[in-house]
Design an enzyme around this catalytic site. Structure first.
Site, PDB file in Angstrom:
ATOM      1  N   CYS A  84       0.848  -0.986   0.134  1.00 51.97           N
ATOM      2  CA  CYS A  84      -0.472   0.326  -0.173  1.00 51.97           C
ATOM      3  C   CYS A  84       0.769   1.030   0.381  1.00 51.97           C
ATOM      4  O   CYS A  84       1.816   1.908  -0.105  1.00 51.97           O
ATOM      5  CB  CYS A  84      -0.746  -0.134   0.892  1.00 51.97           C
ATOM      6  SG  CYS A  84      -1.830  -1.515   1.014  1.00 51.97           S
ATOM      7  N   GLY A 110      -0.023  -0.018  -5.860  1.00 48.47           N
ATOM      8  CA  GLY A 110      -1.550  -0.343  -5.179  1.00 48.47           C
ATOM      9  C   GLY A 110      -1.655   0.041  -6.561  1.00 48.47           C
ATOM     10  O   GLY A 110      -2.306   1.446  -5.970  1.00 48.47           O
ATOM     11  N   ASN A 187      -0.415   0.463   5.823  1.00 50.58           N
ATOM     12  CA  ASN A 187       0.338   0.338   5.041  1.00 50.58           C
ATOM     13  C   ASN A 187       1.168  -0.726   6.257  1.00 50.58           C
ATOM     14  O   ASN A 187       2.226  -0.534   6.994  1.00 50.58           O
ATOM     15  CB  ASN A 187       1.297   1.134   4.387  1.00 50.58           C
ATOM     16  CG  ASN A 187       2.655   0.862   3.686  1.00 50.58           C
ATOM     17  OD1 ASN A 187       2.619  -0.816   2.993  1.00 50.58           O
ATOM     18  ND2 ASN A 187       3.967   1.311   2.963  1.00 50.58           N
ATOM     19  N   GLY A 188       1.040  -2.399   5.130  1.00 51.30           N
ATOM     20  CA  GLY A 188       2.352  -3.151   6.136  1.00 51.30           C
ATOM     21  C   GLY A 188       1.156  -4.647   6.184  1.00 51.30           C
ATOM     22  O   GLY A 188       0.272  -4.857   5.804  1.00 51.30           O
ATOM     23  N   TYR A 330      13.169  -3.070  -5.559  1.00 52.60           N
ATOM     24  CA  TYR A 330      11.980  -3.424  -6.390  1.00 52.60           C
ATOM     25  C   TYR A 330      10.829  -2.756  -6.068  1.00 52.60           C
ATOM     26  O   TYR A 330      10.737  -1.795  -7.194  1.00 52.60           O
ATOM     27  CB  TYR A 330      11.536  -4.584  -6.420  1.00 52.60           C
ATOM     28  CG  TYR A 330      10.160  -4.780  -7.350  1.00 52.60           C
ATOM     29  CD1 TYR A 330      10.883  -4.743  -8.545  1.00 52.60           C
ATOM     30  CD2 TYR A 330       9.007  -4.836  -7.223  1.00 52.60           C
ATOM     31  CE1 TYR A 330       9.021  -4.622  -9.238  1.00 52.60           C
ATOM     32  CE2 TYR A 330       7.754  -5.158  -7.589  1.00 52.60           C
ATOM     33  CZ  TYR A 330       7.883  -5.288  -9.283  1.00 52.60           C
ATOM     34  OH  TYR A 330       6.946  -4.852  -9.765  1.00 52.60           O
TER      35      TYR A 330
END
Length: 545
Positions: A84, A110, A187-188, A330
């Protein structure tokens, strides 16, 4: 054991939690892959309440710990998916518009859903969420116009916990409880999500989504502490795993990072004094916010929009830092600064180290796999003294080729996504540099494309170690059985993808690039050394008759 008075009070407050959401659009069903570990693997120690017990690795990850989704079509993209992206703005009259722009810049993190919650002039929090890209969700100008106010938080989503196609799971979540409204963006991934949810449900909590983030709202509502900051700290002390969080209330914004710092979260400031939080600095750059610092692991930063004061609190006692190394490999954009390092410089260093460790004697040209392999290939070319060329062109507008009616048509459709430049490739020995190799399907197609374009030799070089473990901390990776490096040795992988040679950056070389900081990074996908293990959930309560 009977419910204590404190638990009873907590259950009562839970009943007042109301999660606001839109009706779900489309089906919630999607292919699901569970993380599986062979029973012959090492046993892992699980934390269960105050005690510890050993459990076989095969029982480590029940369905609801991390129910990752992953494209299972033959031609599905062979890359991990990000979790996210977050943006928060406080102290600017155009807060929601700035969030919108920041989310556009973080779209790579996302693509399944997006949303913004803003504080209006009346002090009420208002929400707009939707499925799809940011531009699609806010394509109607009236949707953004409905979110005026001086503070807003935004979220782009790729699901790791929760059904992907459900609008209910699109964040930020907006809830009302006995002390007002609160919105959260996460986020996570929480590795003790199911254990926490089971306990909350046993005490009377009712959940509206299948997202692990909703647990956080229930923990805040059930906390017996009075100030919201104390409630946030109470909630986060019970969380295990990766979380970078933004909370928004009528008068404050809270930015929180887990004690290990798995996921990035940075803070910046606009010239008018507005404070901005974002997952990557590229979002700050876009909206003319100057980067100030990271939100530190285990820190809560509180911004009061009434006087724009900024305060900081320590969430939990110090724990070893474990930033996700894949952010540099990445996920993050190359023009971002993540974990205090410029991403493009890290990737160039990976490629340079790869050339030193695994050169390709006799090669004529180095080409990247677009787009994330670009800087690693540039580093490889510079270190090896070889020509660097853009030998593959990525087409960004093709649909998913696995829906085509025949294999022959699907094979042709692959060329829409990656097209070789024959003048760069024909008759040459080509070094192809990619950031990672996950299932091997994309690499095998690239090798075939290059050979069909006349390449004399194809040497595949991967600017990261072999991916042998699934991520527990918010990255959507396949099950271990689908990871090609987990199933085969180096020669087996080389034969499978069809290249003349294959080499990965070694884990030792990767650590060497980070030097003294190497221990500060999570490399569990390469080493299977997981900093935080899932908590084995107690059985869910039996349904009432």
């Amino acid at each position: 054991m009977g419910m204590t008075a404190a638990a009873a009070a907590a259950a009562t407050s839970t009943s007042r939690l109301l999660l606001h959401h839109h009706a779900a659009a489309g089906s919630d069903r999607r292919h699901q892959h569970q993380l599986r570990y062979p029973a012959t693997q090492y046993a892992l120690s699980l934390r269960c309440g105050s005690g510890r017990r050993e459990a076989a690795a095969g029982a480590l990850l029940p369905d609801r710990v991390t129910p990752f989704s992953y494209g299972v079509g033959e031609d599905a993209d062979d890359q991990p998916r990000e979790e996210c992206g977050l943006v928060g703005v406080v102290g600017d009259p155009d807060a929601s518009s700035l969030c919108y722009l920041g989310l556009q810049k973080l779209q790579h993190r996302g693509e399944e859903g997006a949303g913004i919650v803003a504080v209006g002039g009346d002090g009420k929090l208002k929400s707009v969420t939707g499925l799809g890209l940011v531009a699609d969700v806010f394509g109607d100008p009236s949707r953004l116009a409905s979110l005026p106010g001086p503070a807003a938080i935004g979220h782009v989503r790729y699901s790791t916990a929760g059904a992907a196609a459900s609008l209910r799971n699109v964040q930020p979540f907006l809830a009302g409880y006995r002390f007002g409204q609160v919105a959260v963006a996460h986020n996570g991934n929480l590795v003790n999500y199911q254990a926490l949810r089971n306990k909350l449900e046993a005490r009377g909590s009712i959940f509206n989504t299948s997202s692990d983030t909703e647990v956080i709202l229930h923990l805040i509502a059930t906390s017996l502490s009075r100030p919201l900051l104390a409630r946030v700290c109470d909630a986060c002390e019970r969380l295990a795993g990766a979380y970078s969080l933004l909370f928004l209330t009528a008068d404050k914004m809270f930015a929180v990072r887990d004690p290990h710092g798995f996921r990035p979260l940075v803070m910046g400031r606009r010239r008018n004094g507005a404070v901005v939080f974002a997952s990557e600095t590229c979002a700050l750059d876009l909206i003319d916010a100057t980067y100030e610092r990271e939100v530190q692991p285990g820190e809560v930063v509180v911004v009061d929009r009434r006087d724009m004061s900024v305060a900081s609190a320590c969430l939990v006692p110090h724990r070893p830092r474990r930033a996700c190394v894949f952010e540099h490999i990445y996920f993050s954009l190359p023009n971002s600064v993540v974990f205090s390092h410029a991403v493009h410089e890290r990737r160039t260093a990976f490629g340079r180290a790869l050339a030193e460790e695994s050169p390709a004697p006799g090669a004529d040209v180095v080409i990247p796999v677009p787009d994330s392999g670009f800087y690693a290939a540039l580093g490889f070319a510079r270190a090896s003294g070889l020509e660097f060329q853009q030998g593959l062109i990525r087409w960004h507008y093709s649909g998913r080729s696995f829906i085509q009616p025949t294999q022959a048509i699907r094979d042709l459709a692959v060329k829409l996504k990656l097209a070789p430049v024959r003048g760069v490739i024909a008759g040459k020995s080509v070094v192809v540099v990619d950031d990672s190799l996950v299932r091997g399907t994309t690499s095998s197609k690239i090798v075939r494309l290059l050979r069909d374009a006349g390449a004399r030799e194809v040497h595949m070089r991967i600017a990261s170690p072999p991916v042998v473990g699934s991520c527990l901390y918010g990255i959507d990776t396949p099950s271990e059985g689908e990871l090609i490096s987990n199933r085969m040795d180096l020669e087996g992988v080389r034969r499978e993808i069809g290249s003349d040679s294959l080499a990965f950056l070694s884990l030792g070389k990767l650590h060497g690039i980070y030097g003294d900081e190497a221990g500060d990074y999570c490399d569990a996908c390469f080493s299977r050394k997981y900093p935080v293990l899932p908590t084995l959930a107690d059985p869910a309560a039996e349904p009432e008759e």
